[in-house]
Design an enzyme around this catalytic site. Structure first.
Site, PDB file in Angstrom:
ATOM      1  N   SER A  16      44.646  14.809  59.137  1.00 56.22           N
ATOM      2  CA  SER A  16      44.950  13.405  59.414  1.00 56.22           C
ATOM      3  C   SER A  16      44.482  13.006  60.810  1.00 56.22           C
ATOM      4  CB  SER A  16      46.455  13.144  59.271  1.00 56.22           C
ATOM      5  OG  SER A  16      46.885  13.499  57.971  1.00 56.22           O
ATOM      6  N   GLU A  83      45.135  12.702  51.916  1.00 59.01           N
ATOM      7  CA  GLU A  83      45.814  13.274  50.735  1.00 59.01           C
ATOM      8  C   GLU A  83      44.969  13.096  49.469  1.00 59.01           C
ATOM      9  OE1 GLU A  83      48.272  15.072  51.395  1.00 59.01           O
ATOM     10  OE2 GLU A  83      49.054  14.258  53.267  1.00 59.01           O
ATOM     11  N   CYS A 140      45.291  31.812  60.005  1.00 56.31           N
ATOM     12  CA  CYS A 140      46.485  32.448  59.442  1.00 56.31           C
ATOM     13  C   CYS A 140      47.242  33.149  60.571  1.00 56.31           C
ATOM     14  CB  CYS A 140      46.047  33.444  58.370  1.00 56.31           C
ATOM     15  SG  CYS A 140      47.398  34.373  57.614  1.00 56.31           S
TER      16      CYS A 140
END
Ligand SMILES: [Zn+2]
Length: 184
Positions: A16, A83, A140
């Site tokens: 975003s 999205e 990660c």
């Protein structure tokens, strides 16, 4: 020549933020953009795109019923979709057609797969039709590149089954690499 773009990533990748930055770039040149987010993402109130850096903008919303081709985009220089994984295959097709018939670039940001590692239909179609596909990289916890994400229940336990869409609720997500996806 306008194109359909797909920028995909795991959760919490700053998608975003990138989207709002692009909107800003266009507007600083005096151009108009159309911002969309999913009608089912009510994390920050309907019709808002919020970055993790707490910048917020109002946006139009799309539900599965919206026909992008029937909208009037007037002088719109760029269409930005957040999205985007929640779009229907038909909507992805509409945006692809829109880019090529009306000359408006369409830049979609979304997740490639859900917490089970299953594809979102909208993302599968974006990966098939977008002329420009790019991964937004996230790390990660183990230091490898995160390509997937897992759902965490309020009690801290990982959730492996359930509906594909559970946002605005209690579930939390963590971006992980493929190895951690299977070993956690
Ligand atoms: Zn890992």
């Amino acid at each position: 020549m306008a194109k359909l773009f797909f920028r995909y990533a795991a959760m919490n990748s700053g998608k975003s933020t990138q989207l709002l930055q692009i909107a800003n770039n266009y507007e600083s040149m005096g151009k108009t953009v159309a911002l969309y987010t999913s009608a089912i993402d009510d994390r920050y109130g309907v019709g808002k795109i919020t970055s993790r850096l707490n910048i917020q903008r109002e946006a139009l919303t799309f539900s599965p019923q919206l026909d992008f081709l029937s909208q009037d985009y007037g002088e719109t220089a760029c269409i930005l979709i957040d999205e985007a994984q929640f779009m229907t295959p038909e909507q992805v097709r509409q945006l692809h057609e829109l880019a090529h018939t009306r000359g408006i670039p369409v830049i979609c940001f979304g997740l490639r797969s859900d917490f089970r590692g299953h594809p979102f239909p909208g993302s599968s179609w974006l990966l098939s039709l977008a002329e420009d596909v790019e991964e937004i990289k996230t790390i990660c916890q183990c230091g490898k590149k995160a390509t997937m994400h897992i759902r965490i229940a309020p009690d801290g336990q990982r959730v492996k089954e359930g509906p594909q869409v559970s946002i605005g609720g209690e579930a939390q997500y963590r971006a992980v690499c493929g190895q951690c996806f299977y070993q956690l």
